[in-house]
Design a protein around this motif. Structure first.
Motif, short mmCIF file in Angstrom:
data_model
loop_
_atom_site.label_atom_id
_atom_site.label_comp_id
_atom_site.label_asym_id
_atom_site.label_seq_id
_atom_site.Cartn_x
_atom_site.Cartn_y
_atom_site.Cartn_z
N ALA A 102 1.76 -6.60 4.21
CA ALA A 102 0.98 -6.14 3.06
C ALA A 102 0.90 -4.61 3.05
O ALA A 102 1.05 -3.97 2.01
N SER A 103 0.68 -4.03 4.23
CA SER A 103 0.64 -2.58 4.35
C SER A 103 1.99 -1.97 4.03
O SER A 103 2.09 -0.94 3.34
N ALA A 104 3.06 -2.58 4.54
CA ALA A 104 4.40 -2.05 4.29
C ALA A 104 4.77 -2.13 2.81
O ALA A 104 5.44 -1.24 2.28
N LEU A 163 10.29 -7.82 3.35
CA LEU A 163 8.87 -7.45 3.32
C LEU A 163 8.02 -8.51 2.62
O LEU A 163 6.82 -8.33 2.48
N GLY A 164 8.65 -9.57 2.17
CA GLY A 164 7.91 -10.64 1.52
C GLY A 164 7.97 -10.61 0.00
O GLY A 164 7.32 -11.43 -0.65
N LEU A 165 8.71 -9.68 -0.57
CA LEU A 165 8.85 -9.66 -2.03
C LEU A 165 9.79 -10.76 -2.47
O LEU A 165 10.76 -11.10 -1.79
N SER A 166 9.52 -11.33 -3.64
CA SER A 166 10.35 -12.40 -4.16
C SER A 166 11.65 -11.84 -4.73
O SER A 166 11.78 -10.63 -4.98
N SER A 180 -2.34 13.94 -1.28
CA SER A 180 -3.40 14.95 -1.19
C SER A 180 -4.76 14.53 -1.72
O SER A 180 -5.75 15.22 -1.51
N SER A 181 -4.84 13.39 -2.40
CA SER A 181 -6.14 13.00 -2.98
C SER A 181 -6.26 11.49 -3.06
O SER A 181 -5.26 10.78 -3.26
N ASP A 182 -7.49 11.00 -2.91
CA ASP A 182 -7.74 9.56 -3.05
C ASP A 182 -7.35 9.11 -4.45
O ASP A 182 -7.53 9.84 -5.43
N GLY A 183 -6.83 7.89 -4.54
CA GLY A 183 -6.47 7.34 -5.83
C GLY A 183 -5.17 7.87 -6.40
O GLY A 183 -4.85 7.62 -7.56
N GLN A 184 -4.40 8.59 -5.60
CA GLN A 184 -3.13 9.13 -6.07
C GLN A 184 -2.17 8.02 -6.48
O GLN A 184 -1.35 8.18 -7.37
N VAL A 185 -2.30 6.88 -5.80
CA VAL A 185 -1.54 5.67 -6.14
C VAL A 185 -2.53 4.57 -6.44
O VAL A 185 -3.54 4.43 -5.75
N GLU A 186 -2.28 3.80 -7.47
CA GLU A 186 -3.13 2.64 -7.78
C GLU A 186 -2.44 1.40 -7.24
O GLU A 186 -1.47 0.90 -7.81
N TYR A 187 -2.95 0.90 -6.12
CA TYR A 187 -2.31 -0.22 -5.46
C TYR A 187 -2.36 -1.48 -6.32
O TYR A 187 -3.39 -1.81 -6.91
N HIS A 188 -1.24 -2.20 -6.31
CA HIS A 188 -1.15 -3.43 -7.09
C HIS A 188 -2.09 -4.51 -6.55
O HIS A 188 -2.56 -5.36 -7.33
N ASP A 189 -2.36 -4.48 -5.23
CA ASP A 189 -3.20 -5.54 -4.64
C ASP A 189 -4.68 -5.19 -4.64
O ASP A 189 -5.50 -5.94 -4.11
N GLY A 190 -5.05 -4.05 -5.24
CA GLY A 190 -6.45 -3.68 -5.36
C GLY A 190 -7.03 -2.94 -4.17
O GLY A 190 -8.21 -2.58 -4.19
N THR A 191 -6.22 -2.71 -3.12
CA THR A 191 -6.71 -1.96 -1.96
C THR A 191 -7.12 -0.55 -2.39
O THR A 191 -6.44 0.08 -3.21
N ARG A 192 -8.22 -0.06 -1.82
CA ARG A 192 -8.68 1.29 -2.15
C ARG A 192 -7.72 2.32 -1.56
O ARG A 192 -7.48 2.34 -0.35
N ALA A 193 -7.16 3.15 -2.40
CA ALA A 193 -6.11 4.08 -1.99
C ALA A 193 -6.69 5.41 -1.54
O ALA A 193 -6.62 6.42 -2.24
N THR A 194 -7.28 5.42 -0.34
CA THR A 194 -7.70 6.69 0.25
C THR A 194 -6.47 7.41 0.80
O THR A 194 -5.40 6.80 0.97
N VAL A 195 -6.61 8.68 1.10
CA VAL A 195 -5.49 9.43 1.65
C VAL A 195 -5.03 8.80 2.96
O VAL A 195 -3.83 8.58 3.17
#
Length: 257
Positions: free
Chosen positions: A49-51, A79-82, A190-205
């Motif tokens: 999931a992290s990868a 990595l588990g992608l279909s 460089s900043s939190d939220g720079q990427v919006e994760y598809h799985d909803g994980t909070r994207a901290t630096v």
């Protein structure tokens, strides 16, 4: 003088941007934080999931400058992608193909069998877009740098303001974990939220840096889990064999005093 400063900045930045292993000055040793990853240790494994999130960080942040020419899109299946997800990812890029019947090169949507598309057509174009520095390919970057995953994680987290009195050359950036502490590459994450994760994980630096490090380690050593599993089996086999050999020796020499 401007030309001298430009050359100085170029040489200082080549440690990472040209792909050369950074060499520490004899009078300085940089201590890297010991970051705990899921793949550490004898029984370590990749956090898929992290990868997967790390691939998203690479795709949205790093791929604008860095290639990964040893990977094909189909490798993402590991990595588990279909199959459909991999095909969709590949189709988002345009690849040069040909020549066609008229002898012309044409663009087409990417396929799962294609290698990751490079952001630049050649090295000269890459240098021209990066003030003369060459962004290294990231396919095996965690194996190419002393310190491996710990170094990559520390480097990406190591940007900040320089100490008082330290002069930073033109076009360079302060990084406390880079040899010489001046690097040509600006902080990519460089900043939190720079990427919006598809799985909803909070994207901290820290989360994004950890995830992309996980992905880059998997890319460099996709066989790591199989290698560790084989090592455990060999150790168990040798342990049992050693015990049997000792028991046979005791039995054979039992009557000898």
């Amino acid at each position: 003088m401007p030309a001298f400063r430009s050359l100085r900045a170029l040489f200082l930045g080549l440690g990472l941007m040209a792909g050369a292993t950074p060499a520490l000055a004899a009078s300085e040793a940089i201590s890297l934080p010991d970051t705990r990853f899921s793949f550490d240790g004898l029984f370590g494994h990749f956090d898929r999931a992290s990868a997967q999130r790390g691939f998203q960080v690479y795709k949205e942040v790093c791929s604008g400058c860095h290639s990964m020419h040893l990977l094909a899109y189909r490798n993402l299946r590991q990595l588990g992608l279909s199959e459909a997800e991999v095909a969709g990812i590949a189709a988002t890029v345009q690849m040069m193909d040909g020549p066609n019947d008229e002898g012309q090169m044409v663009e087409r949507p990417g396929r799962a069998s294609d290698r990751f598309k490079s952001p630049f057509p050649n090295e000269q174009a890459a240098r021209a877009a990066n003030n003369g520095a060459y962004p290294p390919d990231l396919s095996v970057i965690t194996k190419a740098r002393e310190g491996g995953a710990d170094y990559i994680h520390a480097l990406l987290m190591g940007y900040g303001d320089p100490p008082a009195g330290m002069q930073i050359a033109d076009g360079m950036h302060y990084n406390k974990y880079f040899a010489g502490h001046q690097i040509a590459m600006p902080a990519p994450i460089s900043s939190d939220g720079q990427v919006e994760y598809h799985d909803g994980t909070r994207a901290t630096v820290d989360q994004m840096v950890t995830d992309v490090t996980q992905f880059l380690t998997w890319a460099a050593e996709p066989e790591l889990e199989e290698r560790k599993a084989m090592g455990v089996k060999i150790i168990l086999f040798l342990t049992i064999l050693g015990g049997l050999a000792y028991a046979v020796k005791r039995k054979v020499w039992a009557d000898v005093h």
